[in-house]
Write a protein that holds these residues in place. Structure first.
Motif, short mmCIF file in Angstrom:
data_model
loop_
_atom_site.label_atom_id
_atom_site.label_comp_id
_atom_site.label_asym_id
_atom_site.label_seq_id
_atom_site.Cartn_x
_atom_site.Cartn_y
_atom_site.Cartn_z
N GLU A 49 5.33 14.63 5.83
CA GLU A 49 5.21 14.44 7.28
C GLU A 49 4.52 15.64 7.93
OE1 GLU A 49 8.06 12.97 10.97
OE2 GLU A 49 8.78 12.88 8.90
N MET A 50 4.82 16.84 7.44
CA MET A 50 4.17 18.04 7.96
C MET A 50 2.66 17.96 7.75
SD MET A 50 4.76 21.03 9.34
CE MET A 50 3.27 21.63 10.08
N GLU A 51 2.26 17.49 6.57
CA GLU A 51 0.84 17.36 6.24
C GLU A 51 0.15 16.39 7.21
OE1 GLU A 51 -1.86 15.20 2.80
OE2 GLU A 51 0.15 15.90 2.28
N ILE A 52 0.83 15.27 7.50
CA ILE A 52 0.23 14.27 8.38
C ILE A 52 0.12 14.81 9.80
CG2 ILE A 52 0.50 11.95 9.35
CD1 ILE A 52 2.04 11.23 6.76
N TYR A 53 1.15 15.52 10.26
CA TYR A 53 1.09 16.11 11.60
C TYR A 53 -0.10 17.07 11.73
CZ TYR A 53 5.39 14.32 13.67
OH TYR A 53 6.34 13.51 14.23
N LYS A 54 -0.31 17.88 10.71
CA LYS A 54 -1.42 18.83 10.74
C LYS A 54 -2.76 18.11 10.83
CE LYS A 54 0.50 22.81 8.20
NZ LYS A 54 0.37 23.62 6.96
N ASN A 103 12.03 18.87 14.26
CA ASN A 103 12.18 20.02 13.35
C ASN A 103 11.06 20.10 12.32
OD1 ASN A 103 14.54 20.90 14.53
ND2 ASN A 103 15.86 19.77 13.13
N ILE A 104 9.87 19.60 12.69
CA ILE A 104 8.77 19.55 11.73
C ILE A 104 7.95 20.83 11.75
CG2 ILE A 104 6.54 18.45 11.26
CD1 ILE A 104 8.78 16.86 10.20
N SER A 105 7.66 21.35 12.94
CA SER A 105 6.58 22.33 13.03
C SER A 105 6.91 23.67 12.39
CB SER A 105 6.18 22.56 14.49
OG SER A 105 7.22 23.23 15.18
N VAL A 126 0.82 -1.21 0.00
CA VAL A 126 0.00 0.00 0.00
C VAL A 126 0.86 1.27 0.00
CG1 VAL A 126 -1.85 1.22 1.20
CG2 VAL A 126 -1.71 -1.28 1.35
N PRO A 127 0.73 2.13 -1.00
CA PRO A 127 1.46 3.40 -1.01
C PRO A 127 1.02 4.32 0.13
CG PRO A 127 0.68 2.84 -3.21
CD PRO A 127 0.01 1.90 -2.26
N LEU A 128 1.91 5.19 0.56
CA LEU A 128 1.67 6.09 1.68
C LEU A 128 0.43 6.95 1.47
CD1 LEU A 128 2.55 7.46 4.34
CD2 LEU A 128 4.03 8.95 2.96
N SER A 129 0.23 7.45 0.26
CA SER A 129 -0.90 8.34 -0.01
C SER A 129 -2.23 7.66 0.26
CB SER A 129 -0.86 8.83 -1.46
OG SER A 129 -0.86 7.74 -2.36
N ARG A 130 -2.27 6.33 0.11
CA ARG A 130 -3.52 5.59 0.35
C ARG A 130 -3.83 5.51 1.84
NH1 ARG A 130 -1.58 6.31 -4.63
NH2 ARG A 130 -2.29 4.77 -6.14
N ILE A 131 -2.77 5.37 2.65
CA ILE A 131 -2.97 5.33 4.10
C ILE A 131 -3.52 6.66 4.59
CG2 ILE A 131 -1.86 4.91 6.33
CD1 ILE A 131 0.37 3.47 4.79
N ALA A 176 0.81 6.11 9.02
CA ALA A 176 1.45 6.90 7.95
C ALA A 176 2.75 7.54 8.45
CB ALA A 176 0.49 7.97 7.45
N LEU A 177 2.73 8.03 9.70
CA LEU A 177 3.95 8.61 10.26
C LEU A 177 5.03 7.55 10.42
CD1 LEU A 177 2.60 11.08 12.98
CD2 LEU A 177 3.71 11.65 10.82
#
Length: 261
Positions: free
Chosen positions: A217-222, A248-250, A167-172, A195-196
């Motif tokens: 990763e930034m998108e997933i955190y949001k 160092n994400i935020s 399964v590609p990440l975008s699907r998760i 996903a993270l």
């Protein structure tokens, strides 16, 4: 155990094209580099004239369909969306079993928010050939945008089966988005965290360095922070922001999205 991988979208599209029983090769378009190429417009005109000559020199509908499809791809690459859509439609008129044209027109419809039209075209592709994984993903996205959440999840399941669980990440992330929208927050959280984990597995992280998968990763955190805030779980939200700062994400973006004073 389900395997989770990250596949660039251009590879997925290439896989799609290679699996079509009736896919067409538009080799002339390979000569084009990008609209930034100083000779781009000249090359487009040369290829366009060549296709016109081919079109008027044959009475074979299948050949016409192929040429019209390639013209659609040419116009799509040159940014002429309306012409591209018109050529794909004419290609389908000449060959109603033209899977490539349905798929490409479906993408145009999707990108231009003609969601019902996109849904119809992707469904026709699946009706003609139900062994093309990426079509199920795009139809899942469209179903999600149209609030057909159960259908969207079924499409993701169908694609996963065709990919043998790779399964590609975008699907998760899409699955997590769907569950969040449905109000199934615990299930959504499970997939966001998964996903993270995938982003961390793909590229190992060294403390103090910016993660290689920073944008995703930034998108997933949001999304995960929004989910915690929606659930009213401020403790987890604070922990998430602190952890993201450590990685160092935020960069202040998550702090701006915080749901506590």
């Amino acid at each position: 155990m389900v395997k989770i991988i990250l596949i660039p979208s251009w590879i997925l599209v290439a896989i799609f094209c290679s699996t079509l029983a009736h896919s067409y090769e538009c080799k002339d378009i390979d000569l084009l580099l990008s609209p930034a190429d100083s000779e781009f417009e000249e090359k487009v005109e040369i290829i366009e004239n060549k296709y016109h000559k081919q079109l008027f020199s044959t009475k074979d509908n299948i050949v016409k369909a192929q040429v019209l499809y390639c013209m659609g791809m040419l116009y799509q690459q040159s940014g002429e969306t309306k012409k591209s859509e018109e050529m794909f439609s004419k290609s389908i008129e000449n060959n109603p079993n033209n899977v490539s044209a349905y798929f490409s027109r479906g993408l145009l419809y999707k990108d231009n928010s003609k969601l019902n039209n996109a849904l119809e075209d992707f469904s026709l592709v699946i009706e003609l050939d139900d062994n093309i994984p990426i079509v199920f993903f795009y139809r899942s996205e469209v179903n999600y945008f149209l609030h057909n959440y159960k259908d969207a999840l079924q499409d993701l399941d169908a694609e996963s089966m065709l990919l043998y669980g790779n399964v590609p990440l975008s699907r998760i992330v899409l699955r997590a988005d769907i569950y969040a929208t449905m109000g199934e927050y615990n299930t959504s959280k499970e997939y966001y965290l998964k996903a993270l984990d995938v982003t961390n597995e793909l590229v190992p992280w060294t403390k103090g360095q910016l993660p290689h998968n920073f944008p995703k990763e930034m998108e997933i955190y949001k999304k995960l922070l929004k989910l915690y805030c929606r659930k009213g779980n401020k403790k987890l939200a604070v922990e998430l922001v602190n952890y993201s700062i450590e990685r160092n994400i935020s960069g202040g973006e998550l702090l701006d999205s915080r749901c506590w004073q």
